[in-house]
Design an enzyme around this catalytic site. Structure first.
Site, mmCIF file in Angstrom:
data_model
loop_
_atom_site.group_PDB
_atom_site.id
_atom_site.type_symbol
_atom_site.label_atom_id
_atom_site.label_comp_id
_atom_site.label_asym_id
_atom_site.label_seq_id
_atom_site.Cartn_x
_atom_site.Cartn_y
_atom_site.Cartn_z
ATOM 1 C CG HIS A 183 -1.925 1.125 1.190
ATOM 2 N ND1 HIS A 183 -2.140 1.970 2.243
ATOM 3 C CD2 HIS A 183 -2.757 1.535 0.203
ATOM 4 C CE1 HIS A 183 -3.084 2.852 1.912
ATOM 5 N NE2 HIS A 183 -3.471 2.600 0.679
ATOM 6 C CG HIS A 184 3.310 2.712 -2.450
ATOM 7 N ND1 HIS A 184 3.974 2.493 -3.648
ATOM 8 C CD2 HIS A 184 4.014 2.057 -1.498
ATOM 9 C CE1 HIS A 184 5.037 1.729 -3.423
ATOM 10 N NE2 HIS A 184 5.079 1.440 -2.128
ATOM 11 C CD GLU A 185 -3.532 7.799 0.499
ATOM 12 O OE1 GLU A 185 -4.474 7.038 0.298
ATOM 13 O OE2 GLU A 185 -3.295 8.792 -0.238
ATOM 14 C CG HIS A 197 -8.242 3.082 -4.147
ATOM 15 N ND1 HIS A 197 -9.344 2.887 -3.336
ATOM 16 C CD2 HIS A 197 -8.018 1.902 -4.775
ATOM 17 C CE1 HIS A 197 -9.751 1.640 -3.462
ATOM 18 N NE2 HIS A 197 -8.966 1.017 -4.314
ATOM 19 C CD GLU A 198 -8.128 8.024 -3.173
ATOM 20 O OE1 GLU A 198 -6.937 7.672 -3.146
ATOM 21 O OE2 GLU A 198 -9.025 7.399 -2.577
ATOM 22 C CD GLU A 236 -11.709 4.799 -4.526
ATOM 23 O OE1 GLU A 236 -12.338 4.563 -3.506
ATOM 24 O OE2 GLU A 236 -10.817 5.675 -4.578
ATOM 25 C CD GLU A 251 -13.239 4.716 0.022
ATOM 26 O OE1 GLU A 251 -12.415 3.796 0.055
ATOM 27 O OE2 GLU A 251 -12.960 5.863 -0.354
HETATM 28 C C1 NOJ Z 1 -9.038 6.127 0.135
HETATM 29 C C2 NOJ Z 1 -9.137 4.780 -0.500
HETATM 30 O O1 NOJ Z 1 -10.179 4.708 -1.424
HETATM 31 C C3 NOJ Z 1 -9.312 3.768 0.596
HETATM 32 O O2 NOJ Z 1 -9.522 2.485 0.049
HETATM 33 C C4 NOJ Z 1 -8.124 3.801 1.516
HETATM 34 O O3 NOJ Z 1 -8.362 2.945 2.589
HETATM 35 C C5 NOJ Z 1 -7.863 5.199 2.052
HETATM 36 N N1 NOJ Z 1 -7.879 6.157 1.005
HETATM 37 C C6 NOJ Z 1 -6.524 5.291 2.747
HETATM 38 O O4 NOJ Z 1 -5.500 5.127 1.822
#
Ligand code: NOJ
Length: 728
Positions: free
Chosen positions: A429-431, A509-510, A528, A534
């Site tokens: 995971h790379h946020e 995502h985003e 996404e 969510e």
């Molecule tokens: C938004 C993402 O759609 C979600 O899946 C994720 O858990 C959170 N951001 C944190 O990264």
């Protein structure tokens, strides 16, 4: 073989007369324009509407001698002959129309470009060349909704040459399939192909020939693509993201989108006049739209055309066909499949991403998830909040995120080894919190680390408001870009490339919207770009019963979505007291078939699957990679019946979902192979099921069926049915 198209050819001297002696009316007559616009001046040239600045509006310069000119419209038809595109120049402005079965679906629609400096390609353009071609080829996807994709189309390449300046021209290349059309522009703005140019406006119009009903999400809004779909008259859609889905008054279904979005900014649709949508390109922080060179090629603009709503779902291959073939070579390392993750707990506020007593990503919990995955046939375990940077306001502090240092209570190396031992993999995971320069500076090391850990898929994230993507310029100054800007298109391409070198697939995502680039970069597996599950934990409002039957015909036309189905605890408490997951349990199962994703999540806390083991069996069985997919029945926003054949066996799967309206569907099983008796394992709503009052009322039953049978499927309010047809 390419064929030159004819039509009356005139000389430059005749052309001068047409262009400058009452040009509008004369040229329309001379060109035999296929149709005029009935109720607005949208189809008339901008010059005649007084919108053109420059030479045509003021003094009339001598037009250049561009050689022979084609004055009649040129056309190309789809292989089945039903869809016809016509192209011509009208008073120096290029136009096109689209007909289906002789009925206009797109009326006179203009094409052209404006630039920040120097001449535009907007007026004084004459048709100088028209070549047609045909193509019929099949190719194989490494993973996907179907293994074999047929690319069968006829092509028209029409060249418009500027009579205003030397070396100005564009070729618009139309590819016409039975399921719709794609067209792109191959532009030359002057002789020096490398000279920098900045596009300020792409003038491409989509002029709907009649009114109708539309489904769209708004462009330019803070939440990017994550909106509940609006549904109303076409005229109400002021600014819309694509895919933009329409049912015309005459019953034809259209979806306007784009394919192969590379080094350009994303297109949304701006309704300038009633039913006249113009391509709106997302801008850079300094205002320009696209930075390119004088010889450039645009993405494909696509218009799917279908007789019914399922036809839109069945016609999406045109997007893939308009993308370039795989450039990554051997991609057998990609692993489609279902996954679980330490994820929903954070959205429910039970765990935290950041460190502390409720930290979700602990070594112990991850081991439990690995065990669960191994015991139930999942390929991966996603773990969010494993790395330093989440403490505090992570939405806004993206520049402190560290993509290689785990929190002390998360043993990355030990867990990777444990996962391998148990035959599953961690999913990384790379946020980024949309702090792009910070991420790009660490990207190489971050993917190299994951490669060493045996990780084959990474979920990326770009949480921040639209227009707040942080880029540091050469001087280190903050610049704020849009998620769908040319800058981010480039960023996602850089991520795809680095990830591929480290044998990692991406689930963004985003993201930027999907335009079929997974054909070229098969490691771009899913994303996404939708109001996903969510929102049912905390969104205001949660997704209603018609949400998924709408996105099946809108967002999903673009490509796979990581919607994250499979919530089994449907009645958890939300802070506002509302029901979050507004479906029956059977509908949660059906989403695995309806909403395609090659990485498909079982999104709930793993302990919640213990409550309904007989229903969980479907999630254990359902594959994420398909030999064939067919949408059988449905209506936008109301219901969908989708079937898919497993790529690894002869089994078929069916998913059916409905909105608030309960339905009794009769589904002929003629998609099954003749002469074989299948065991249908049916997971469906019980007669008394209802998403609000009785969501757990379901029936699990088995029956022998053949292709001659018709399956009766009772769907409750916001209910569904999921079936596995087991081949002998
Ligand atoms: C938004 C993402 O759609 C979600 O899946 C994720 O858990 C959170 N951001 C944190 O990264």
């Amino acid at each position: 073989m390419a064929t030159q198209l004819g039509g009356p050819i005139i000389s430059t001297a005749q052309l001068k007369n047409l262009l400058f002696a009452g040009f509008c009316v004369s040229l329309l007559a001379a060109c035999g324009s296929p149709q005029s616009s009935e109720n607005s001046d949208a189809g008339t040239p901008r010059a005649a509407r007084g919108e053109v600045s420059g030479p045509l509006a003021n003094a009339a310069p001598e037009p250049l001698d561009v050689g022979p000119v084609i004055t009649d419209p040129v056309s190309v038809a789809s292989p089945d002959g039903r869809t016809v595109v016509r192209v011509w120049s009208e008073a120096g402005e290029p136009h096109y129309t689209v007909e289906r079965d002789g009925v206009s679906v797109l009326a006179n629609s203009q094409m052209g470009f404006r630039f920040a400096e120097g001449p535009n390609l907007e007026a004084g353009l004459v048709l100088t060349d028209a070549l047609t071609n045909s193509h019929d080829e099949s190719w194989e996807q490494p993973w996907g909704e179907r293994r074999i994709v047929r690319d069968h189309h006829n092509e028209l390449a029409a060249t418009f040459t500027s009579t205003e300046f030397e070396g100005g021209q564009f070729t618009v290349r139309f590819r016409v399939f039975d399921a719709g059309i794609g067209f792109r522009f191959e532009v030359e703005r002057g002789a020096d192909g490398e000279a920098p140019v900045e596009i300020t406006d792409e003038l491409t119009e989509f002029h709907l020939a009649s009114t109708g009903e539309a489904w769209w999400t708004p462009a330019h809004e803070f939440n990017r693509y994550e909106y509940i779909y609006s549904n109303g008259a076409v005229e109400d859609a002021a600014n819309a993201h694509t895919p933009f889905t329409v049912r015309l008054e005459g019953g034809q279904y259209l979806a306007i989108h784009e394919a192969a979005l590379v080094d350009y900014s994303a297109m949304s649709l701006d309704q300038r006049r009633d039913r006249v949508f113009e391509a709106e390109l997302r801008s850079w922080s300094d205002g320009g739209k696209v930075r390119t060179t004088a010889h450039f090629t645009t993405p494909w603009r696509t218009i799917q055309i279908a007789d019914d709503a399922p036809g839109l779902i069945n016609g999406t291959d045109i997007t893939l066909n308009l993308n370039e073939p795989n450039v990554l070579g051997d991609v057998s390392w990609l692993e489609p499949g279902n996954y679980v993750g330490i994820w929903w707990g954070m959205h429910l506020n039970e765990y935290t991403w950041g460190s502390g007593p409720n930290h979700g990503a602990t070594t112990e919990r991850t081991r439990d998830y690995i065990d669960f995955a191994a015991e139930n046939g999942f390929v991966g375990v996603l773990v969010e909040g494993w790395n330093i940077g989440w403490d505090g306001d992570w939405f806004n502090n993206g520049e402190i995120i560290d993509f290689t240092t785990p929190y002390p209570d998360f043993d990355l190396e030990g867990l990777s080894a444990y996962a391998e031992e148990r035959g599953v993999r961690l999913i990384g995971h790379h946020e980024t919190s949309a702090a792009i320069t910070n991420y790009e500076n660490q990207m190489e090391d971050a993917f190299a680390l994951y490669e060493r850990m045996g990780i084959r898929a990474v979920k990326t994230g770009y949480v921040d408001d639209a227009g707040e993507v942080l880029r540091r310029d050469e001087a280190g100054h903050a610049r704020y870009e849009w998620h769908d800007s040319q800058f981010m298109v480039g960023h996602h391409a850089r991520v795809a490339e680095v990830a591929a070198r480290h044998r990692v697939a991406i689930n963004a995502h985003e993201p930027i919207k999907d335009t079929g680039l997974r054909r070229t970069y098969p490691n771009l597996m899913t994303r996404e770009g939708v109001r996903g599950q969510e929102f049912n934990a905390w969104g205001d409002p949660p997704n209603g019963p018609s949400h998924t039957p709408t996105i099946a015909y809108t967002r999903m036309l673009a490509g796979p979505a990581d919607f994250t189905p499979g919530i089994f605890d449907l009645t958890f408490e939300r802070s506002d007291g509302r029901r979050g997951v507004q479906t029956t349990l059977s509908k949660q199962l059906a989403l695995y078939v309806v909403l395609y994703s090659p990485l498909q999540m079982a999104a709930d806390l793993i302990e919640n699957y213990d409550d309904h083991p007989e229903m969980f069996q479907f999630i254990r069985d359902v594959p994420a990679d398909w030999e064939e997919s067919i949408a059988l029945q449905g209506e936008v926003g109301e219901y969908v019946v989708q079937v898919r054949q497993d790529r690894a066996s002869a089994d078929w799967y069916l998913g059916a979902i409905t909105d608030e309206t309960p339905r009794g569907l009769s589904v002929p099983l003629d998609f099954l192979e003749d002469g074989i008796t299948y065991t249908a394992q049916i997971y469906r709503d019980r007669a008394d099921a209802h998403w609000l009052t009785n969501p757990y009322a379901y029936v699990v039953e088995e029956r022998e069926v053949t292709s001659a049978d018709v399956m009766e499927l009772p769907l409750a309010a916001s209910g569904g049915a999921a079936i596995r047809f087991v081949a002998p």
